[in-house]
Design an enzyme around this catalytic site. Structure first.
Site, PDB file in Angstrom:
ATOM      1  N   LYS A  39       0.848  -1.203   0.000  1.00  8.73           N
ATOM      2  CA  LYS A  39       0.000   0.000   0.000  1.00  8.73           C
ATOM      3  C   LYS A  39       0.883   1.252   0.000  1.00  8.73           C
ATOM      4  O   LYS A  39       2.086   1.186   0.216  1.00  8.73           O
ATOM      5  CB  LYS A  39      -0.926  -0.009   1.220  1.00  8.73           C
ATOM      6  CG  LYS A  39      -1.970  -1.128   1.141  1.00  8.73           C
ATOM      7  CD  LYS A  39      -2.970  -1.093   2.292  1.00  8.73           C
ATOM      8  CE  LYS A  39      -2.386  -1.636   3.570  1.00  8.73           C
ATOM      9  NZ  LYS A  39      -3.430  -1.890   4.597  1.00  8.73           N
ATOM     10  N   GLU A  74       2.044   9.470   2.103  1.00 14.14           N
ATOM     11  CA  GLU A  74       1.331  10.478   2.882  1.00 14.14           C
ATOM     12  C   GLU A  74       1.011  10.076   4.320  1.00 14.14           C
ATOM     13  O   GLU A  74       0.752  10.933   5.152  1.00 14.14           O
ATOM     14  CB  GLU A  74       0.045  10.858   2.137  1.00 14.14           C
ATOM     15  CG  GLU A  74       0.380  11.659   0.895  1.00 14.14           C
ATOM     16  CD  GLU A  74      -0.740  11.726  -0.125  1.00 14.14           C
ATOM     17  OE1 GLU A  74      -1.306  12.805  -0.298  1.00 14.14           O
ATOM     18  OE2 GLU A  74      -1.050  10.698  -0.757  1.00 14.14           O
TER      19      GLU A  74
END
Lengths: 327, 743
Positions: free
Chosen positions: B699, B703
């Site tokens: 994943k 951020e």
């Protein structure tokens, strides 16, 4: 395109004469002037590069003081063993300023005459009496968090950004000025700088036909020297408030003190009022608080910078406590 | 290869200055230089514009204003994403925000162009602009959706009743300032005409495909005639998802002059011309029982938007998947201000949203007298509480526990303002982190050359994140090649298209596509070898094939890939791999797929001056599988540090008289410097594999590092001082009144 001519000075007196011509300016490290030229705030037609003149030395004076050549780099002055042992407040002030790269370029004389960091001074679309006399002061009524709380005027609330000059002010330094005719005068650093009044574009008493050749430091007062710089981040920021203090204390009583602030005024701000409030008073917090109140008595906030009044007081109190406590 | 701490394969190029950025390409020959003239009012109209002096200045080739700019395509809102839309410039005399381009001056040198830009005389009739968020904060409207197409408002249960009946409540207002991406490389573009109809656009951008469509749409060109080249990008953080005035103006000038033209923004112009994170006012309400279990959560956010280009940051959306509570409410409202457009800045939504929500959770823990880590663990949901679907691979509690253990959280001062070391007040703070994981369409071509080297082509970008390196690893693993025999060719719109770098999706989108392309290529190679009597692998069982060291082996037999290619595909052989849009992948509707983390920070606050300095920081993340621990750590720590800056330093200030950003350089717009960040900072990633996200189990990590990290610092400041600052950043003036008296 704004073109300019450039010469590399090899003779000190000739350099003074060359820079006395209309439109001419000295350049040394260029850490401030080049930015200002790119932004169309300074637009000299001729540059006299004085960085290679034989003014780099730091010399002993017969009275026990030091003479710092105007072309000595900030890094070299900060690292000089004599400066570090006898004038630690100056070394601390220098290393707290700018970045390593800038200090390697910046000269002593250039540091003294660097321009303000007021953002409106840098914005040619904004009114600024310092940049463009008569155009107003956009900082008044604008974003003025970093601006002056002492000695300002309705024409200008800018501050002087130097750390070095604040320490030199607390050390009773004199500025040595050479005229084109070869004559030399010395000006006390507190008299070298001007308050803005209604002519904020005139920042010091340096004449068109003069060049800074050195800074003279008298023998230091006995006692502890401290430079304390307060800012939002740990490095690479101009002072919100700074304090240079030299305190001589003896058995719990302050005998003599020198106090100067940075970040609060158009010039490094020597506070004789604070010094008077300290002399012959007990070295304890209520004395420091009284000195701080005396130093900031005339302070005026402009909104965003109101906090700097209390910040200056607290910074002075702690710096004095540290300086007096250790001597 | 996947999962190894490989050094950046492009590192030597960058360290030696051989990686060419947008402004540095010379293939098209000597370019002309453009300089943008910006409006010096924030709202109004140009009444006169005189370019005569500028046109007569040395070296000047063109002065373009709205009076002579070519017709351009309109910004078409039927195109689903803003970054693919046309961005017309110099369209008329109206001024919409301070600094808006009013002219482009093109000259032989940069210095000539900049100087002539000063000679363009513009007179304005200034209108009364709306510049001050505080003044217009209550004059709001309801956007149809918020960023990423998320719903504007959500409601579950009966918030009012749930909150009213809660035993312990927090109801606080938080504000966050305008913030900028501000990558080191300012936005820049060089556009070179090619042949009769084509444009080669060297541009610093994050999404090559969007840049092509945006240029083509604006200049009303066939997109096939626009060739984007963006092999190296010096940081983006959202500010280069789309292209801006620098590219459009360079393209229009290049077409008008028939010569290459390049335009870069100055640092000061970047503050006015690429958009910023909106300022926000956020109300957070939390209602809980004495046991710490949340009954009600509400997050209501008001932000600024530009009136012409709506941008609604999804700031209240984060809390929708974070904690369990039966009664929930979120909302977003906008007030239109005559300022540059809001835009995506790293972790849009989560960064400002979690700063507030995770501060409020700390306030709740304080009100309950409960450990903040324990409070979060007690509110761990079993399913996504608003979407009502299971989580794919949620390990927030493990992050919290592991982080607390490693950090030494048990030594947290239980009472705020109770620990002092010399001049420093010491405090600990923590925060949870969550960020949605996204997937977008990406195609990759993998080609095996006759010499046995692989070339991987996609229009995907590397914005400093490490794309070159991780795709090398994934390609090497997929084909069984040593790393040095895999070459990555990125950032050209003539390559297969991707969603580029953004939204933390770039690494997984492109890696998944490479993984699939390699599988397809392996099948082609095996089919060729197994069906060929000349191959030692003839007739073997393909399911037992092992690709390694440039060979394929089955049982005791093996053959070099090079030989298979040479025999069957003398010109090389290639295959494509794709990653689907998440809307077409049922996993993304059947599961709540997120990344998670827990941040722990220790700060010192000067008891006299309120200077706040980070002393140490540790964060633990769960992000599925990691491609490369080295590049991952850099990404995560970079995000964490940005959060530190958001908590303590970062704020762009608008002058409410002009609508201009006042502190528009790095001396006035403060971000952390080395001196602010202690050596004792670390990011730990839990072992993981999210099988719902993609076949690699990975994943996004770009951020999640910033999500919540500022709140950990803010909560540490409270723990140190007992002062709660809700108006970010937490600067000296906000803490000073609450400091102890000096003795």
């Amino acid at each position: 395109m704004r073109s300019f001519t450039y010469e590399r000075a090899t003779d000190t007196r000739a350099a003074v004469a060359a820079a006395a011509q209309p439109g001419a300016k000295f350049i040394s490290g260029g850490t401030n002037l080049l930015d200002l030229m790119k932004l169309d705030i300074e637009y000299p037609s001729h540059l006299v590069d004085i960085s290679r003149l034989p003014l780099r030395d730091i010399e002993e004076l017969p009275d026990g003081g030091l003479r710092i050549g105007a072309q000595a780099r900030n890094s070299d002055v900060a690292a000089d063993p004599r400066v570090r042992t006898r004038y630690p407040v100056l070394s601390e002030a220098l290393v707290s300023g700018a970045s390593g790269q800038l200090r390697n370029k910046a000269s002593t004389g250039g540091n003294l005459v660097q321009r303000t960091r007021c953002p409106y001074f840098y914005d040619t679309a904004a009114g600024c009496n310092k940049r463009d006399p008569g155009s107003g002061c956009a900082a008044i009524g604008g974003f003025n968090r970093i601006h002056a709380i002492l000695g300002a005027s309705e024409s200008c609330i800018a501050t002087h950004p130097s750390d070095m000059a604040v320490a030199m002010t607390a050390l009773d330094a004199e500025i040595e000025l050479l005229r084109a005719d070869g004559s030399v005068r010395r000006v006390a650093i507190t008299d070298f700088y001007r308050l803005p009044g209604d002519t904020p574009h005139i920042e010091n008493v340096l004449g068109d036909d003069e060049m800074i050749t050195g800074v003279l430091l008298p023998p230091p007062l006995p006692g502890r020297q401290i430079y304390r710089k307060v800012r939002d981040r740990a490095s690479y920021e101009f002072a919100l408030v700074s304090v240079a203090a030299v305190v001589s204390a003896d058995r719990g009583t302050i005998r003599e003190a020198r106090v100067a602030f940075g970040g609060v005024a158009h010039k490094p701000w020597r506070s004789v009022e604070a010094e008077d409030a300290l002399t012959d008073h007990p070295a304890r917090m209520d004395t420091y608080r009284a000195a701080a109140e005396a130093a900031l008595r005339g302070a005026v906030g402009r909104g965003d910078n109101d906090f700097k009044i209390e910040l200056a007081k607290r910074t002075l109190c702690r710096t004095l406590a540290q300086a007096a406590g250790a001597s | 290869m996947i999962g190894q701490a490989v050094n950046r394969v492009d590192g030597p190029l960058k360290a030696t200055g051989r990686a060419a950025y947008a402004y540095e390409h010379w293939e098209a020959g000597q370019p002309l230089y453009g300089f943008i003239v910006g409006a010096t009012i924030g709202k109004g109209r140009i009444t006169r514009i005189d370019t005569e002096d500028a046109e007569g200045a040395p070296g000047v080739q063109l002065v373009m204003t709205y009076l002579n700019a070519p017709a351009q395509g309109p910004r078409d809102e039927s195109i689903p994403f803003e970054y693919w839309r046309a961005q017309p410039m110099l369209t008329g005399p109206d001024i919409h925000f301070y600094g808006e381009p009013v002219a482009l001056v093109v000259a032989e040198t940069f210095e000539q162009a900049r100087d002539a830009a000063d000679l363009v005389e513009v007179e304005y009739r200034a209108g009364r602009g709306r510049f001050d968020f505080g003044e217009f904060e209550d004059d709001t409207y309801i956007p149809k959706t918020v960023n990423a197409g998320l719903p504007t408002d959500t409601a579950v249960g009966d918030f009012d009743a749930g909150f009213a009946g809660a035993e312990v409540k927090v109801d606080q207002q938080y504000t966050t300032p305008y913030e900028f991406s501000m990558p080191i490389e300012p936005n820049a573009s060089m556009v070179a005409p090619h042949g009769d109809d084509d444009l080669v656009v060297y541009v610093s951008c994050q999404i090559t495909d969007a840049a092509r469509d945006s240029v083509a749409g604006t200049l009303m060109m066939d997109p096939e005639r626009v060739h984007i080249v963006t092999p190296f990008v010096g940081g983006g953080f959202g500010s280069k998802l789309g292209i801006h005035s620098e590219t459009i103006l360079a393209a229009m000038a290049a077409r008008a002059l028939g010569r290459p033209v390049k335009v870069t923004l100055t640092r000061q112009q970047v503050f006015q011309l690429v958009g910023m994170r909106p300022t926000s006012s956020q109300r957070v309400r939390l209602g809980a029982g004495h046991d710490g279990r949340l009954a009600a959560i509400a997050h209501d956010v008001t932000m600024h938007t530009n009136p012409d280009v709506e941008y609604a940051e999804q700031t209240a959306a984060t809390v929708r998947s974070l904690y369990a509570a039966p009664h929930r409410l979120t909302s977003h409202r906008l007030t239109a201000l005559d300022l540059p457009r809001g835009t995506d800045v790293r972790a849009p939504g989560e960064a400002p949203g979690m700063l507030s929500v995770e501060s409020a959770m700390d306030e709740l823990a304080d009100a309950l007298g409960m450990d903040p880590v324990e409070l979060r663990i007690r509110n761990e949901p079993t399913v996504d509480p608003e979407r009502n679907v299971p989580y794919s691979d949620r390990h927030l509690v493990e992050c919290l526990r592991e982080g607390a253990r490693r950090f030494g959280w048990e030594n947290r001062p239980a009472t705020p303002a109770s620990v002092r070391e010399g001049r420093w007040l010491i405090g600990y703070g923590m925060s949870a982190a969550i960020r949605g994981h996204f997937q977008g369409p990406t195609t990759v071509r993998v080609r095996l050359e006759p010499d046995g080297t692989a070339v991987i082509q996609t229009d995907m970008t590397d914005i400093g994140t490490g794309t070159y390196t991780i795709l090398t690893q994934v390609g090497a693993e997929g084909l069984g090649l040593p790393l040095e025999r895999v070459r990555i060719d990125l950032g050209r719109s003539d390559h297969p298209s991707s969603w580029g770098s953004g939204g933390s999706w770039g690494a997984t989108n492109s890696s998944t596509a490479v993984h699939r392309a390699c599988a397809a290529l392996r099948t082609k190679l095996l089919d060729a070898a197994l069906g060929d009597t000349r191959s030692p692998l003839h007739g073997q069982d393909p399911s037992a094939a092992v690709f390694s060291d440039g060979d394929v082996a089955i049982g005791g037999a093996s053959e070099a890939l090079r030989e298979i290619v040479a025999r069957h595909h003398p010109d090389g052989v290639e295959a494509e791999g794709q990653t689907r849009f998440m809307g077409d992948d049922p996993n993304y509707s059947d599961y709540s797929i997120n990344t998670y983390g827990a941040h722990f920070a220790e700060v010192g606050v000067d008891a006299d001056t309120a200077e706040t300095r980070l002393r140490r920081m540790l964060s633990v993340f769960s992000v599925g599988r990691v491609f490369n621990p080295k590049t991952a750590r850099s990404q995560l720590i970079g995000g964490m540090i940005w959060g530190v800056g958001a908590a303590l330093e970062e704020e762009a200030v608008v002058d409410p008289r002009s609508g201009a950003f006042v502190n528009r350089d790095f001396a006035g717009y403060l971000v952390p410097v080395h001196g602010d960040i202690p050596a004792d900072i670390d990011a730990v990633v839990l072992e993981g594999y999210d099988d719902k996200a993609n076949p690699l189990g990975a994943k996004g990590i770009g951020e999640v590092g910033i999500c919540g990290s500022g709140a950990a610092v803010a909560n540490a400041v409270f723990n140190a001082t007992g002062v709660r600052v809700r108006d970010f950043p937490i600067t000296i003036e906000k803490l000073l009144p609450g400091l102890p008296a000096m003795v």
